[in-house]
Design an enzyme around this catalytic site. Structure first.
Site, PDB file in Angstrom:
ATOM      1  N   PHE A  12      44.471   3.489 -44.214  1.00 59.12           N
ATOM      2  CA  PHE A  12      45.816   3.044 -43.830  1.00 59.12           C
ATOM      3  C   PHE A  12      45.810   1.549 -43.482  1.00 59.12           C
ATOM      4  CE2 PHE A  12      48.588   3.024 -39.799  1.00 59.12           C
ATOM      5  CZ  PHE A  12      49.713   2.556 -40.483  1.00 59.12           C
ATOM      6  N   ASP A  32      34.678   1.128 -49.255  1.00 55.72           N
ATOM      7  CA  ASP A  32      35.097   2.383 -48.622  1.00 55.72           C
ATOM      8  C   ASP A  32      34.224   3.500 -49.177  1.00 55.72           C
ATOM      9  OD1 ASP A  32      36.786   4.670 -47.711  1.00 55.72           O
ATOM     10  OD2 ASP A  32      38.246   3.091 -47.305  1.00 55.72           O
ATOM     11  N   THR A  36      37.703   9.480 -45.683  1.00 56.36           N
ATOM     12  CA  THR A  36      39.090   9.653 -45.213  1.00 56.36           C
ATOM     13  C   THR A  36      40.047   8.713 -45.941  1.00 56.36           C
ATOM     14  OG1 THR A  36      38.736   8.112 -43.387  1.00 56.36           O
ATOM     15  CG2 THR A  36      38.431  10.451 -42.899  1.00 56.36           C
ATOM     16  N   GLY A  37      39.526   7.721 -46.631  1.00 53.06           N
ATOM     17  CA  GLY A  37      40.362   6.780 -47.379  1.00 53.06           C
ATOM     18  C   GLY A  37      40.851   7.396 -48.683  1.00 53.06           C
ATOM     19  N   LYS A  92      28.184   7.352 -36.548  1.00 52.99           N
ATOM     20  CA  LYS A  92      27.325   6.506 -37.396  1.00 52.99           C
ATOM     21  C   LYS A  92      28.058   5.263 -37.905  1.00 52.99           C
ATOM     22  CE  LYS A  92      24.541   8.437 -40.476  1.00 52.99           C
ATOM     23  NZ  LYS A  92      24.174   9.395 -41.552  1.00 52.99           N
ATOM     24  N   TYR A 146      34.262   9.175 -30.931  1.00 52.18           N
ATOM     25  CA  TYR A 146      35.040   8.013 -31.387  1.00 52.18           C
ATOM     26  C   TYR A 146      35.036   6.929 -30.310  1.00 52.18           C
ATOM     27  CZ  TYR A 146      39.098   5.427 -33.260  1.00 52.18           C
ATOM     28  OH  TYR A 146      39.950   4.472 -33.757  1.00 52.18           O
TER      29      TYR A 146
END
Ligand code: UDP
Length: 322
Positions: A12, A32, A36-37, A92, A146
């Protein structure tokens, strides 16, 4: 021509940054691993002479030929659903991925900007949150992977700055929204708009009294661009201070979409922050930045984007990690 490496380029924020740097006349190298992209976010850039893309996982050694002026590190899962599903990768990419990129920045004598987050403040006991606040984070809760990865990322970035003299920038990003958010990433805005469009009730977690402050993506990108070009090495909050409860937010989405469904309550996730609003005094003073796009304007544009998605995407409830 200035050359910039953007990690998380198909995500995003990464994809919007690619657009901005192309517009500013840079040579943009996107990277990337596409966990998730989504390549659809940058498909329009592939035809351009000054855009390149590497399908690479930055937790492995990163090599980019030629010189680099800037590195923008935006690779990371960033929604609670994602980091519950891929907790180890989340740790990671924030830890090893950041270390690899700092090494690359040092070798190339490039300036490195890292995407940090309001999550470093955890469930804050100070409101609104200034950069000086150290936070209230549960390291072993579901968000810990996170939050602590991002806190480590700030620590190692500052260490490269003080020990190696690397030019570094740290942006602490608050909730941001706009076109290209993943419909099923579990975040509140795509969740609510998706539900409204599918004719489902909107799933409000808890009683909806928790607050967030939503920034439109173009405002965020402008703040990041200014921070990168500034000479300020310490963390800067970028976000929109307009705070709203999740219940009010759901009501706004129902009104905007004209949906005649209702808000239904679901259990509140563990460690869900009760309130969040950025103190943007620093961004104003140092960068001359403040958000320009109101929630009404930003939500309208975002709704149009989600409405224009093909039905099969709108109704595809499956997610790669589900
Ligand atoms: N939320 C909600 N319904 C949903 C998804 C999220 O009520 O379907 C709530 C969530 O509990 C949180 C807020 O909306 O209080 C923002 O959630 P999001 O995942 O977008 O971001 P974050 O919690 O990381 O700020």
């Amino acid at each position: 021509m200035k050359r910039v490496l953007i990690t998380g380029a198909a995500g995003f924020l990464g994809s919007h940054l690619c657009d901005r740097f192309i517009k500013e006349g840079y040579h943009v190298i996107g990277m990337d691993n596409l966990i998730t992209g989504d390549l659809r976010n940058i498909e329009h850039l592939f035809k351009l002479e000054h855009f390149e893309f590497y399908h690479h996982d930055i937790t492995k050694f990163v090599h980019v030929p030629g010189h680099l002026d800037y590195i923008l590190h935006f690779a990371s899962p960033a929604s609670p659903i994602d980091y519950l599903k891929i907790p180890i990768q989340t740790l990671k990419v924030g830890a090893m991925g950041t270390h690899n990129l700092l090494g690359l920045a040092k070798a190339k004598k490039a300036r490195m900007l890292i995407a940090s987050t309001s999550e470093v403040y955890g469930d804050p006991t100070v409101h609104p949150q200034p950069e000086e606040y150290w936070g209230n984070v549960n390291p072993i809760g579901p968000r810990g992977v996170y939050d602590e990865a991002k806190r480590y990322q700030e620590a190692i970035t500052m260490a490269y700055h003080t020990f190696h003299g690397l030019e570094t920038r740290i942006v602490r990003i608050f909730n941001t929204y706009g076109p290209r958010m993943r419909l099923n990433d579990g975040r509140v805005l795509p969740a609510f708009i998706g539900q409204a469009l599918r004719g489902e009730d909107l799933t409000m977690f808890g009683d909806g009294s928790q607050t967030r402050s939503f920034c439109y993506v173009d405002d965020l990108v402008e703040g990041i661009y200014r921070l990168l070009l500034s000479d300020y090495a310490y963390p800067v909050n970028i976000g929109n201070p307009a705070e709203i409860t999740i219940k009010e937010f759901g009501e706004e989405i129902l009104k905007l979409t004209g949906a005649n469904q209702k808000l239904i309550s679901k259990p509140l996730p563990t460690d869900d922050p009760k309130q969040r609003r950025p103190d943007i005094t620093k961004a104003k003073e140092i960068l001359g930045w403040e958000p320009k796009v109101s929630r009404a304007e930003g939500l309208k544009i975002t709704y149009e984007y989600f409405k224009s998605l093909p039905q099969e995407i709108l109704f595809d409830r499956k997610h790669r990690f589900e």
